[in-house]
Design a protein around this motif. Structure first.
Motif, PDB file in Angstrom:
ATOM      1  N   GLU A  80      38.518 -45.394 -28.623  1.00  0.00           N
ATOM      2  CA  GLU A  80      39.556 -45.304 -27.598  1.00  0.00           C
ATOM      3  C   GLU A  80      39.037 -44.769 -26.275  1.00  0.00           C
ATOM      4  N   LYS A  81      38.219 -43.700 -26.343  1.00  0.00           N
ATOM      5  CA  LYS A  81      37.673 -43.157 -25.094  1.00  0.00           C
ATOM      6  C   LYS A  81      36.489 -42.262 -25.395  1.00  0.00           C
ATOM      7  N   ILE A  82      35.719 -42.057 -24.344  1.00  0.00           N
ATOM      8  CA  ILE A  82      34.597 -41.134 -24.379  1.00  0.00           C
ATOM      9  C   ILE A  82      34.851 -40.103 -23.293  1.00  0.00           C
ATOM     10  N   ALA A  83      34.719 -38.828 -23.639  1.00  0.00           N
ATOM     11  CA  ALA A  83      34.889 -37.742 -22.684  1.00  0.00           C
ATOM     12  C   ALA A  83      33.720 -36.781 -22.862  1.00  0.00           C
ATOM     13  N   GLY A  84      32.754 -36.857 -21.979  1.00  0.00           N
ATOM     14  CA  GLY A  84      31.560 -36.031 -22.124  1.00  0.00           C
ATOM     15  C   GLY A  84      30.814 -36.435 -23.378  1.00  0.00           C
ATOM     16  N   ALA A  85      30.582 -35.484 -24.271  1.00  0.00           N
ATOM     17  CA  ALA A  85      29.880 -35.762 -25.525  1.00  0.00           C
ATOM     18  C   ALA A  85      30.838 -36.158 -26.645  1.00  0.00           C
ATOM     19  N   ARG A  86      32.145 -36.115 -26.348  1.00  0.00           N
ATOM     20  CA  ARG A  86      33.135 -36.421 -27.386  1.00  0.00           C
ATOM     21  C   ARG A  86      33.590 -37.879 -27.319  1.00  0.00           C
ATOM     22  N   SER A  87      33.803 -38.438 -28.499  1.00  0.00           N
ATOM     23  CA  SER A  87      34.339 -39.795 -28.614  1.00  0.00           C
ATOM     24  C   SER A  87      35.559 -39.760 -29.514  1.00  0.00           C
ATOM     25  N   PHE A  88      36.556 -40.557 -29.162  1.00  0.00           N
ATOM     26  CA  PHE A  88      37.834 -40.569 -29.863  1.00  0.00           C
ATOM     27  C   PHE A  88      38.051 -41.951 -30.466  1.00  0.00           C
ATOM     28  N   TYR A  89      38.189 -41.957 -31.787  1.00  0.00           N
ATOM     29  CA  TYR A  89      38.350 -43.201 -32.538  1.00  0.00           C
ATOM     30  C   TYR A  89      39.720 -43.267 -33.208  1.00  0.00           C
ATOM     31  N   ASN A  90      40.253 -44.480 -33.290  1.00  0.00           N
ATOM     32  CA  ASN A  90      41.425 -44.799 -34.102  1.00  0.00           C
ATOM     33  C   ASN A  90      40.947 -45.752 -35.179  1.00  0.00           C
ATOM     34  N   THR A  91      41.174 -45.417 -36.438  1.00  0.00           N
ATOM     35  CA  THR A  91      40.753 -46.266 -37.543  1.00  0.00           C
ATOM     36  C   THR A  91      41.946 -46.545 -38.448  1.00  0.00           C
ATOM     37  N   VAL A  92      42.118 -47.813 -38.805  1.00  0.00           N
ATOM     38  CA  VAL A  92      43.169 -48.222 -39.731  1.00  0.00           C
ATOM     39  C   VAL A  92      42.477 -48.834 -40.943  1.00  0.00           C
ATOM     40  N   ILE A  93      42.852 -48.359 -42.113  1.00  0.00           N
ATOM     41  CA  ILE A  93      42.300 -48.873 -43.365  1.00  0.00           C
ATOM     42  C   ILE A  93      43.379 -49.726 -44.021  1.00  0.00           C
ATOM     43  N   ARG A  94      43.017 -50.986 -44.341  1.00  0.00           N
ATOM     44  CA  ARG A  94      43.996 -51.952 -44.860  1.00  0.00           C
ATOM     45  C   ARG A  94      43.511 -52.607 -46.141  1.00  0.00           C
ATOM     46  N   ARG A  95      44.498 -53.061 -46.899  1.00  0.00           N
ATOM     47  CA  ARG A  95      44.290 -53.976 -48.031  1.00  0.00           C
ATOM     48  C   ARG A  95      45.192 -55.152 -47.706  1.00  0.00           C
ATOM     49  N   GLY A  96      44.585 -56.249 -47.252  1.00  0.00           N
ATOM     50  CA  GLY A  96      45.394 -57.373 -46.787  1.00  0.00           C
ATOM     51  C   GLY A  96      46.229 -56.927 -45.597  1.00  0.00           C
ATOM     52  N   GLU A  97      47.529 -57.154 -45.668  1.00  0.00           N
ATOM     53  CA  GLU A  97      48.443 -56.741 -44.599  1.00  0.00           C
ATOM     54  C   GLU A  97      48.923 -55.303 -44.767  1.00  0.00           C
ATOM     55  N   ASP A  98      48.681 -54.713 -45.930  1.00  0.00           N
ATOM     56  CA  ASP A  98      49.148 -53.343 -46.203  1.00  0.00           C
ATOM     57  C   ASP A  98      48.251 -52.310 -45.530  1.00  0.00           C
ATOM     58  N   VAL A  99      48.858 -51.442 -44.737  1.00  0.00           N
ATOM     59  CA  VAL A  99      48.127 -50.322 -44.141  1.00  0.00           C
ATOM     60  C   VAL A  99      48.056 -49.214 -45.188  1.00  0.00           C
ATOM     61  N   LEU A 100      46.842 -48.822 -45.536  1.00  0.00           N
ATOM     62  CA  LEU A 100      46.637 -47.766 -46.523  1.00  0.00           C
ATOM     63  C   LEU A 100      46.546 -46.393 -45.864  1.00  0.00           C
ATOM     64  N   ALA A 101      45.904 -46.345 -44.700  1.00  0.00           N
ATOM     65  CA  ALA A 101      45.754 -45.069 -43.993  1.00  0.00           C
ATOM     66  C   ALA A 101      45.491 -45.327 -42.516  1.00  0.00           C
ATOM     67  N   GLU A 102      45.929 -44.378 -41.705  1.00  0.00           N
ATOM     68  CA  GLU A 102      45.667 -44.391 -40.264  1.00  0.00           C
ATOM     69  C   GLU A 102      44.983 -43.075 -39.928  1.00  0.00           C
ATOM     70  N   VAL A 103      43.877 -43.172 -39.182  1.00  0.00           N
ATOM     71  CA  VAL A 103      43.076 -41.982 -38.913  1.00  0.00           C
ATOM     72  C   VAL A 103      42.725 -41.906 -37.431  1.00  0.00           C
ATOM     73  N   GLN A 104      43.039 -40.772 -36.827  1.00  0.00           N
ATOM     74  CA  GLN A 104      42.577 -40.480 -35.484  1.00  0.00           C
ATOM     75  C   GLN A 104      41.474 -39.435 -35.660  1.00  0.00           C
ATOM     76  N   SER A 105      40.322 -39.698 -35.052  1.00  0.00           N
ATOM     77  CA  SER A 105      39.224 -38.766 -35.226  1.00  0.00           C
ATOM     78  C   SER A 105      38.496 -38.523 -33.911  1.00  0.00           C
ATOM     79  N   MET A 106      37.911 -37.342 -33.822  1.00  0.00           N
ATOM     80  CA  MET A 106      37.125 -36.962 -32.668  1.00  0.00           C
ATOM     81  C   MET A 106      35.721 -36.626 -33.161  1.00  0.00           C
TER      82      MET A 106
END
Length: 141
Positions: A80-106
């Motif tokens: 999603e963005k980089i701020a200095g040494a930090r990076s911000f990710y959005n990750t979605v884990i799916r099985r077919g169309e089913d969303v199993l988990a949503e993760v925001q991480s730094m």
């Protein structure tokens, strides 16, 4: 310009399964780490991959549905963005169309030798990851 999603296939293994018969919640964090690192290794220049490493600073995970042995699971991540040494990710884990988990991480990018925080260059952010750079400062008239 916007960041493009990166897709990473996941194989659910017998060791991923907990006493309740589905993937243990902690395993999802391993999948996020595997996905983010694969994203970096695939898109960053070889010299950047060799000179930098990543450490997780924060994960916020929302579990939606369980995964089971032999499920076909995909993780899709977006830087999603980089701020200095930090990076911000959005990750979605799916099985077919089913969303199993949503993760925001730094994550913190570090120099592989000194283990000190290291910035990702604007050029790498723009050309490799599709992130817009900061607008150039305008000079006065």
């Amino acid at each position: 310009m916007s960041a493009k999603p990166f897709t990473f296939p996941i194989k659910v293994l017998p060791d991923d399964i907990d006493f309740m018969g589905h993937v243990n919640n902690a395993r999802y964090l391993n999948w996020v780490q595997d996905t983010v690192l694969a994203h970096w290794q695939k898109l960053a220049p070889a010299e950047e991959v060799a000179s930098k490493a990543w450490v997780a600073l924060k994960h916020e995970i929302t579990y939606r549905r369980p995964a089971f042995l032999d499920d076909d699971v995909i993780a899709e991540t977006v830087l999603e963005k980089i701020a200095g040494a930090r990076s911000f990710y959005n990750t979605v884990i799916r099985r077919g169309e089913d969303v199993l988990a949503e993760v925001q991480s730094m994550w913190c990018c570090i120099d592989a030798k000194s283990l000190r925080p290291a910035r990702i260059s604007r050029e790498v952010a723009e050309t490799c990851f599709g992130l817009p750079g900061k607008p150039k400062a305008q000079t006065g008239s």
